[in-house]
Design an enzyme around this catalytic site. Structure first.
Site, PDB file in Angstrom:
ATOM      1  N   ASP A  50       0.885  -1.462   0.010  1.00  8.35           N
ATOM      2  CA  ASP A  50      -0.134   0.002  -0.094  1.00  8.35           C
ATOM      3  C   ASP A  50       0.999   1.403   0.084  1.00  8.35           C
ATOM      4  O   ASP A  50       2.081   1.435   0.559  1.00  8.35           O
ATOM      5  CB  ASP A  50      -0.922   0.067   1.253  1.00  8.35           C
ATOM      6  N   LYS A  72      -2.710   4.358  -4.380  1.00 10.69           N
ATOM      7  CA  LYS A  72      -3.260   5.572  -5.300  1.00 10.69           C
ATOM      8  C   LYS A  72      -1.689   6.028  -5.670  1.00 10.69           C
ATOM      9  O   LYS A  72      -0.792   6.269  -4.957  1.00 10.69           O
ATOM     10  CB  LYS A  72      -3.739   6.780  -4.383  1.00 10.69           C
ATOM     11  N   MET A 187      -6.606   9.472  10.222  1.00 11.50           N
ATOM     12  CA  MET A 187      -6.895  10.266   9.069  1.00 11.50           C
ATOM     13  C   MET A 187      -7.885  11.727   9.452  1.00 11.50           C
ATOM     14  O   MET A 187      -8.991  11.748   8.793  1.00 11.50           O
ATOM     15  CB  MET A 187      -7.962   9.258   8.364  1.00 11.50           C
TER      16      MET A 187
HETATM   17  N1  SAH Z   1      -3.638   0.528   9.485  1.00  9.30           N
HETATM   18  C1  SAH Z   1      -2.726   1.564   9.569  1.00  9.30           C
HETATM   19  C2  SAH Z   1      -3.891   2.760   9.537  1.00  9.30           C
HETATM   20  C3  SAH Z   1      -4.368   3.069   8.198  1.00  9.30           C
HETATM   21  S1  SAH Z   1      -5.465   4.431   7.897  1.00  9.30           S
HETATM   22  C4  SAH Z   1      -2.321   1.559  11.185  1.00  9.30           C
HETATM   23  O1  SAH Z   1      -2.520   0.681  12.046  1.00  9.30           O
HETATM   24  O2  SAH Z   1      -1.539   2.443  11.485  1.00  9.30           O
HETATM   25  C5  SAH Z   1      -4.127   5.640   7.549  1.00  9.30           C
HETATM   26  C6  SAH Z   1      -3.956   6.466   8.617  1.00  9.30           C
HETATM   27  O3  SAH Z   1      -3.153   5.903   9.466  1.00  9.30           O
HETATM   28  C7  SAH Z   1      -3.501   7.724   8.314  1.00  9.30           C
HETATM   29  O4  SAH Z   1      -4.317   8.724   7.777  1.00  9.30           O
HETATM   30  C8  SAH Z   1      -2.686   8.451   9.546  1.00  9.30           C
HETATM   31  O5  SAH Z   1      -3.714   9.033  10.470  1.00  9.30           O
HETATM   32  C9  SAH Z   1      -2.244   7.283  10.214  1.00  9.30           C
HETATM   33  N2  SAH Z   1      -0.766   6.729   9.987  1.00  9.30           N
HETATM   34  C10 SAH Z   1      -0.295   5.704   9.403  1.00  9.30           C
HETATM   35  N3  SAH Z   1       1.039   5.815   9.541  1.00  9.30           N
HETATM   36  C11 SAH Z   1       1.208   6.839  10.046  1.00  9.30           C
HETATM   37  C12 SAH Z   1       2.407   7.480  10.408  1.00  9.30           C
HETATM   38  N4  SAH Z   1       3.558   7.157  10.171  1.00  9.30           N
HETATM   39  N5  SAH Z   1       2.422   8.953  11.116  1.00  9.30           N
HETATM   40  C13 SAH Z   1       1.057   9.313  11.276  1.00  9.30           C
HETATM   41  N6  SAH Z   1       0.025   8.791  11.057  1.00  9.30           N
HETATM   42  C14 SAH Z   1      -0.082   7.741  10.327  1.00  9.30           C
END
Ligand code: SAH
Length: 284
Positions: A50, A72, A187
């Protein structure tokens, strides 16, 4: 490269052809991968990844692994979720070892459940490898514990972004505002103003601390400490880039004492961030 199992003398499962491993890549720092994840990356024939997966994680793929991007890119529409799930089925039926790599944890706002369900429905065997989620581990790198004794006994994880892009309408923000001392929002960047307004309308103080954590655990990690009244404006002024975690609650005050990443860059940490003047003396 030596097999990880020999190198570490741990019992890790064989990646069988025709299987799918649904793997969490963590928030960015490759050091946060699990042993199962690294072992799978080295053995996989194809890795379907992803947008949120850090490039340093992909470097751990075995030399013969094909890398397939499923996110994307360049403004083009992202592949539809059923397309990705069906692709996993097709690859597995070709008797490949298929590693589906997702940012953070695959089962936290990651649609991992939908993909796994498609595998179940098509009789494809699979394994789930949980990852460190941004809402816990990412905040840990920002120096913010999601729970702290005497501050909160509960924490709520929410998404600030429904499928259509608005603040999720099915969330009872008033109930969350009343019932959850700490709110961790995935998000949230685009909807920060709307979310802050809803929380204030539901009784949270405008001065309640908020942390905005961008690109957590990576070299570009950035932490902005703000409050409910100002968080959206502060994110804009500081030109905060996604991905971003937002956390609302008194645990944010601990950041000045626990910002260990900042300390690596010379920040002096506050030994009493909550202003309790605890009688605890430094251990001699
Ligand atoms: N499965 C992922 C979340 C996916 S949704 C998890 O468990 O972390 C995508 C959101 O995750 C982003 O919009 C942001 O809010 C958060 N996110 C993922 N990686 C991040 C990072 N390195 N720093 C800050 N936010 C992050």
């Amino acid at each position: 490269m030596a097999d990880l199992r020999d190198a570490l003398s741990v019992d890790l499962p064989e990646f069988e052809p025709g299987w799918v491993w649904l793997v969490g890549a963590g928030p960015g720092d490759p050091g946060l991968l699990t042993l199962h994840a690294v072992h799978g990356l080295r053995q996989a024939d194809v890795i379907v990844y992803d947008a949120l997966v850090d490039s340093s994680v992909l470097k751990l793929a075995g030399p013969n692994a094909a890398l397939e991007y499923a996110g994307k890119r360049g403004g083009r529409p992202s592949p539809q979720q059923p397309d990705i799930s069906n692709r996993l089925v097709t690859l597995a039926r070709q008797k490949l070892r298929v590693l589906r790599l997702k940012g953070g944890d695959p089962f936290v706002f990651g649609r991992g459940g939908e993909e796994a369900l498609t595998l179940t429905q098509n009789g494809i065997p699979y394994r789930v490898v949980p990852g460190i989620t941004a809402g816990i581990g990412g905040l840990g790198y920002a120096g913010i514990p999601v729970t702290h004794r005497n501050i909160n006994s509960a924490v709520t994880f929410v998404t600030g972004h429904a499928a259509h892009g608005d603040v999720p309408g099915d969330l009872d923000w008033a109930a969350i505002a009343r019932g959850s001392p700490v709110i961790v929002i995935y998000m949230a960047l685009r909807q920060m103003q709307a979310i802050a307004e809803r929380l204030i309308a539901a009784g949270r103080s405008w001065s309640e601390p908020v942390a905005i954590v961008s690109k957590a655990t990576t070299a570009q990690q950035q932490v902005v400490i703000s409050d409910l009244a100002n968080c959206a404006a502060d994110a804009e002024v500081r030109e905060i880039q996604p991905p971003v975690m937002v956390v609302v609650g008194q645990v944010v005050r601990l950041q000045s004492g626990l910002d260990w990443v900042g300390a690596l860059a010379g920040r002096k940490l506050d030994p009493d961030p909550l202003g309790l003047e605890q009688k605890q003396k430094p251990v001699s």
